[in-house]
Design an enzyme around this catalytic site. Sequence first.
Site, PDB file in Angstrom:
ATOM      1  N   CYS A   1      55.989  94.864   5.183  1.00  0.00           N
ATOM      2  CA  CYS A   1      55.838  93.867   4.130  1.00  0.00           C
ATOM      3  C   CYS A   1      54.374  93.415   4.080  1.00  0.00           C
ATOM      4  CB  CYS A   1      56.696  92.628   4.316  1.00  0.00           C
ATOM      5  SG  CYS A   1      58.445  92.969   4.305  1.00  0.00           S
TER       6      CYS A   1
ATOM      7  N   ARG B   1      52.067  98.819   3.607  1.00  0.00           N
ATOM      8  CA  ARG B   1      52.863  98.052   4.567  1.00  0.00           C
ATOM      9  C   ARG B   1      54.350  98.044   4.221  1.00  0.00           C
ATOM     10  NH1 ARG B   1      49.562  94.635   7.615  1.00  0.00           N
ATOM     11  NH2 ARG B   1      51.439  93.515   8.147  1.00  0.00           N
TER      12      ARG B   1
ATOM     13  N   TRP C   1      59.212  95.865   2.817  1.00  0.00           N
ATOM     14  CA  TRP C   1      59.841  96.910   3.617  1.00  0.00           C
ATOM     15  C   TRP C   1      61.134  96.275   4.112  1.00  0.00           C
ATOM     16  CZ3 TRP C   1      61.552  97.761   8.651  1.00  0.00           C
ATOM     17  CH2 TRP C   1      61.788  99.102   8.984  1.00  0.00           C
TER      18      TRP C   1
ATOM     19  N   ASN D   1      56.912  87.653   5.637  1.00  0.00           N
ATOM     20  CA  ASN D   1      56.914  88.894   6.407  1.00  0.00           C
ATOM     21  C   ASN D   1      57.349  88.512   7.814  1.00  0.00           C
ATOM     22  OD1 ASN D   1      56.328  91.319   7.720  1.00  0.00           O
ATOM     23  ND2 ASN D   1      54.164  90.831   7.926  1.00  0.00           N
ATOM     24  N   GLY D   2      58.377  89.182   8.314  1.00  0.00           N
ATOM     25  CA  GLY D   2      58.862  88.872   9.656  1.00  0.00           C
ATOM     26  C   GLY D   2      60.383  88.847   9.645  1.00  0.00           C
TER      27      GLY D   2
ATOM     28  N   GLU E   1      53.015 115.239  18.657  1.00  0.00           N
ATOM     29  CA  GLU E   1      52.338 114.694  17.477  1.00  0.00           C
ATOM     30  C   GLU E   1      52.604 115.583  16.242  1.00  0.00           C
ATOM     31  OE1 GLU E   1      51.007 112.133  16.404  1.00  0.00           O
ATOM     32  OE2 GLU E   1      49.817 112.838  14.714  1.00  0.00           O
TER      33      GLU E   1
ATOM     34  N   LYS F   1      54.705 114.517  12.775  1.00  0.00           N
ATOM     35  CA  LYS F   1      54.207 114.645  11.400  1.00  0.00           C
ATOM     36  C   LYS F   1      55.145 115.509  10.560  1.00  0.00           C
ATOM     37  CE  LYS F   1      50.423 112.211  11.403  1.00  0.00           C
ATOM     38  NZ  LYS F   1      50.628 111.538  12.692  1.00  0.00           N
TER      39      LYS F   1
ATOM     40  N   GLU G   1      57.897 113.210   9.586  1.00  0.00           N
ATOM     41  CA  GLU G   1      57.476 112.063   8.788  1.00  0.00           C
ATOM     42  C   GLU G   1      57.100 112.435   7.353  1.00  0.00           C
ATOM     43  OE1 GLU G   1      53.829 110.536  10.470  1.00  0.00           O
ATOM     44  OE2 GLU G   1      54.261 108.491   9.847  1.00  0.00           O
TER      45      GLU G   1
ATOM     46  N   HIS H   1      65.386 124.879  30.151  1.00  0.00           N
ATOM     47  CA  HIS H   1      66.409 123.996  30.730  1.00  0.00           C
ATOM     48  C   HIS H   1      67.394 123.513  29.661  1.00  0.00           C
ATOM     49  CE1 HIS H   1      64.445 124.045  34.589  1.00  0.00           C
ATOM     50  NE2 HIS H   1      63.299 123.773  33.991  1.00  0.00           N
TER      51      HIS H   1
ATOM     52  N   LYS I   1      53.180 101.652   7.154  1.00  0.00           N
ATOM     53  CA  LYS I   1      52.077 101.979   8.062  1.00  0.00           C
ATOM     54  C   LYS I   1      51.940 100.982   9.204  1.00  0.00           C
ATOM     55  CE  LYS I   1      47.586 103.920   8.181  1.00  0.00           C
ATOM     56  NZ  LYS I   1      48.084 105.186   8.745  1.00  0.00           N
TER      57      LYS I   1
HETATM   58  O1  M6R Z   1      49.182 101.030  14.017  1.00  0.00           O
HETATM   59  P1  M6R Z   1      49.725 101.768  15.203  1.00  0.00           P
HETATM   60  O2  M6R Z   1      48.833 102.842  15.661  1.00  0.00           O
HETATM   61  O3  M6R Z   1      50.082 100.848  16.329  1.00  0.00           O
HETATM   62  O4  M6R Z   1      51.052 102.423  14.690  1.00  0.00           O
HETATM   63  C1  M6R Z   1      51.936 103.079  15.552  1.00  0.00           C
HETATM   64  C2  M6R Z   1      52.900 103.962  14.801  1.00  0.00           C
HETATM   65  O5  M6R Z   1      53.712 103.195  13.965  1.00  0.00           O
HETATM   66  C3  M6R Z   1      52.165 105.032  13.978  1.00  0.00           C
HETATM   67  O6  M6R Z   1      51.328 105.798  14.762  1.00  0.00           O
HETATM   68  C4  M6R Z   1      53.179 105.963  13.265  1.00  0.00           C
HETATM   69  O7  M6R Z   1      53.833 106.729  14.215  1.00  0.00           O
HETATM   70  C5  M6R Z   1      52.434 106.833  12.232  1.00  0.00           C
HETATM   71  N1  M6R Z   1      53.064 106.683  10.960  1.00  0.00           N
HETATM   72  C6  M6R Z   1      52.409 108.270  12.562  1.00  0.00           C
HETATM   73  O8  M6R Z   1      51.770 109.052  11.608  1.00  0.00           O
END
Ligand code: M6R
Length: 578
Positions: free
Chosen positions: A2, A29, A71, A97-98, A462, A466, A469, A485, A573
């Site tokens: 948010c 956000r 959000w 927000n919260g 990582e 991606k 995501e 395993h 984000k």
């Molecule tokens: O702002 P931050 O680095 O603390 O965020 C952590 C995760 O939410 C962030 O890295 C998330 O996994 C990304 N969307 C990955 O691309």
Amino acid sequence: MCGIIGLVSKDEFSVRDELLKCLARLEYRGYDSWGYAAYDGAVVKRVGGIGNNTKGITDMKTTVAISHTRWATHGEVTQSNAHPHSNSKKTIFAVHNGIIINNRQIKERLMKKGYKFVSETDSEIIPHYFDYMLSKGKSMKEAICSFISEIEGTFAIVLFRKGDPHLYAIKRDSPLVLGLYDGKGILASDIYAFSDKTNKAVFFDDDEFAVLGMDSYRFYNKSGKLVRKKVCGFEWSREEEKLKHYKHYMIKEIKEQPSASKRLIDSFSTIQKDRLIRFAKLIRMASRVVFVGAGTSYHASLIGVSLLNKLGIESHTIIASEFESFMLVDDKTLVIAISQSGETMDVVTVIKDVLKKGATVASIVNVPYSTIQRYSKLSIEICAGQEVCVASTKTFTNQLITLFAIAAYLGVKEFDLATIPDKIEKTIKTNEGKVRKLARELYRKKDIFVLGKGVSYPMAREIALKLKEIPYIHAEGMMAGELKHGTIALVEKGTPVISLIPNENVDMLSSTREVEARGARSIIISNTDGELHIPKSGDAEFAIYSGIIGHLLSYYIARLKNLPIDKPRNLAKSVTVR
Ligand code: M6R
């Protein structure tokens, strides 16, 4: 999660050109719905992102307004759950927000008093609560003090009353900042909302509130006592914000990496030299080092651990949301938080907790003056500039470079930081075409496995993150050694398996042969040879270049699937809820 904006000015401003433009800058956000309310009580709410969704909105001029991009946490994505929320008389409007934890109890109490609720959100209690308090003869300041003492949970709230030329802002845990420019006061979830207008900001501490008038502002603590606040001037390396010829921010940000990494590397011999030295000293002085992070930042922390362990410095890492159960700290522990936004609630929660236990907190963040930075004894900024796409790309690379710089200072000899920007450029140039071709082959696949070992293990995770995501492909990033395993049972003819093989690592080579023997479609990313080839590098540096290839692959697969790359479904984000 948010984004909220409140704007108050002595001169009228345009809701569309000023308020909503700032709100659009916070859309990363959350983009489930958005809305605004203005001084005269006009309210607009829409489902979806702001994007082109402002069509048909007649512009209006006002001196006080609030807005919100959502959000969803409590209640589905509907117009009635969109903010701002108001009381039934439509005289009090609030954005939040919260999460309000005791919202059920407060709601029941207010309902008994005759208050009617029209949404499923926890936030709707806010305007009703204030309506009730004011009806009992309390002033706004008194009502806010009661709110802070009575409400459990997290909040950044901006509210106003119809006909009252003030904005009221309250904060606990969720981020809130006041920007000052041209006789205006702008309240926002983060500095990016107004970083194109001013670099002057006042940051809220927890359980503080502010009253903003047309040309004045005052901050108070939870008891209503005036608090003196410092106006901070922040530095924010600005990239060209327009997409220009790029289709998406993700690819723009991937391609910004040569310049973003160079800016960071330069900072280590100039403006951040002293911080780097002090950071290394903190590590040397600690009896053990514990990293903490979430998502991509957690992956960076794994690489941090492997670098420090090479130096014989005991270090560990754990995903922030599980820290409490799996990690011990004491007053000799140095906790290093890694976070792009500096606001991730899971990480902030850990920091608050370890500070109580006497640990020292240092951080590596992108956003200056973020909550995590403000809680840290020392913080290095990764100087990546604004990252608009939800997926972390250039910020991940700069997190790694920061860890390399710290490790180099402490004695790891394997990198020449100065050569990294050129190698990043070369990696993109040599592989982009091949990755696009590979994307055409993979975009219909349901599962992809990514294998790594040592420093390439975090990269496997990582790249898999991606792939989930952005192109929404189920992917598993794993330790190659674990394959036999269990997971190898899933490998059949044609299953795509990406192997990350730095410097002919023998274990990686044998895991790759094992999946190939079972008919996998084996894709090798290597710095010696392989389908996707990256520049000669030590194992740690390999992480950067292989990550870039993984990020490009996710991008091009998602493009073929025509997905909303910069704003993937259900994500935001800056994750400011637990
Ligand atoms: O702002 P931050 O680095 O603390 O965020 C952590 C995760 O939410 C962030 O890295 C998330 O996994 C990304 N969307 C990955 O691309």
